[in-house]
Write an enzyme that holds these catalytic residues in place. Sequence first.
Site, PDB file in Angstrom:
ATOM      1  N   ALA A  28      11.346 -12.130  50.633  1.00 29.11           N
ATOM      2  CA  ALA A  28      10.503 -12.979  51.293  1.00 29.11           C
ATOM      3  C   ALA A  28      10.217 -14.310  50.524  1.00 29.11           C
ATOM      4  O   ALA A  28       9.918 -15.331  51.124  1.00 29.11           O
ATOM      5  CB  ALA A  28       9.140 -12.052  51.599  1.00 29.11           C
ATOM      6  N   HIS A  91      11.494  -0.585  57.779  1.00 29.99           N
ATOM      7  CA  HIS A  91      11.968  -1.618  58.794  1.00 29.99           C
ATOM      8  C   HIS A  91      11.488  -1.121  60.119  1.00 29.99           C
ATOM      9  O   HIS A  91      10.918  -1.861  61.079  1.00 29.99           O
ATOM     10  CB  HIS A  91      13.346  -1.753  58.705  1.00 29.99           C
ATOM     11  CG  HIS A  91      13.811  -2.930  57.369  1.00 29.99           C
ATOM     12  ND1 HIS A  91      15.177  -3.130  57.370  1.00 29.99           N
ATOM     13  CD2 HIS A  91      13.049  -3.314  56.619  1.00 29.99           C
ATOM     14  CE1 HIS A  91      15.035  -4.177  56.126  1.00 29.99           C
ATOM     15  NE2 HIS A  91      13.704  -4.043  55.817  1.00 29.99           N
ATOM     16  N   LYS A 109      18.033  -7.420  56.847  1.00 23.91           N
ATOM     17  CA  LYS A 109      19.051  -6.548  57.038  1.00 23.91           C
ATOM     18  C   LYS A 109      18.997  -5.547  55.666  1.00 23.91           C
ATOM     19  O   LYS A 109      18.305  -5.754  54.701  1.00 23.91           O
ATOM     20  CB  LYS A 109      20.694  -6.978  56.851  1.00 23.91           C
ATOM     21  CG  LYS A 109      20.681  -7.763  55.848  1.00 23.91           C
ATOM     22  CD  LYS A 109      21.394  -7.179  54.601  1.00 23.91           C
ATOM     23  CE  LYS A 109      21.049  -7.905  53.216  1.00 23.91           C
ATOM     24  NZ  LYS A 109      21.095  -7.098  52.156  1.00 23.91           N
TER      25      LYS A 109
END
Length: 341
Positions: A28, A91, A109
């Site tokens: 991030a 996720h 991903k």
Amino acid sequence: MTLPTTRIPDPNDAPALRWGVLAPGGIARDWTAALHATTASRVVAAGSRSLERARAFAADFDVDRAYGSYDELVADDGVDAIYVASPHSEHHDHALLAIEAGKPVLVEKAFTRNAAEAAEVIDAARAAGLLLVEAMWTRFLPHIDVVRRCLEDGLLGDVVAVEADHGQLLFPDGPQRMADPALAGGALLDLAIYPIAFAHLALGGFTEVRATGTLTDAGVDAGETVAVIGPQGAVGTLSSTMRAKTPCAASISGTAARVEIDGWFYQPNTVRLIDTDDRELDRFETPRREHGLAYEAAEFARLLTAGATESDLLPLDETLRLMQVLDEIRGQLGVRFPGEG
């Protein structure tokens, strides 16, 4: 014979979005730095399970709001889209949390732990009419579009073979999540996804997948070699490891020519066109090597502004097919994550 040009626009030209970052960890931080450096978009809010961590991230990147929970982040009316940057194991839940709050989502991903989770997230986004994209940043880079155009235009002739590798020294002394089955650790979801996705693009899918590899004492994959066959009979040889740094090169060989991408093929790079006598005919140099993560964010901004719900560069059905391939490989290797159905 020359290479085609790229169709990928400059990230600076994309519309501006107000982003919320869910889980402000290492990826991030890289993504936000790229976003702020080369696009008009900005991260305006960050959410973490630790308010202190969210505040530290906000201070480092001049982010307006920091939240000590993900629920607060996705409920923020001043956020246009959510970037999910948590570990693979989270996720599914975090993407659904954003979708249920009515927020478009860019999910790091590998998209989820497995295909069943991916299907649930995709179905939820489609039912809500929300934009959903897997953050497979390589697919949105200029040099990969040059490769894509070579395939579309038949410049290489009939594709015969694809080779790609990705190895990084991340085990046993790397990030703890890489070794942890509970966090969907291992080389496959972090590293092998790059050569597998590259070959999937080059071959137009797989009709056969054969994998062999080694596991750690904790039961995650330390590395693997994957042999694939495409619909037209072309073969792919793909490998990854988290125990050594490998060349990280990729090539597509056809009856008329081949393209080669040297080390770090999945990052902004150079593509070389080579004829059947091993002569270099042409090369494409990516105009901007730094801040490559900005390209996926820029694509997302263009899509959202246009009212799209997925990207043609990486359709959701292909994200799902890739997760099915990863499931097949894990099954052959004997890797299972805790809590999987």
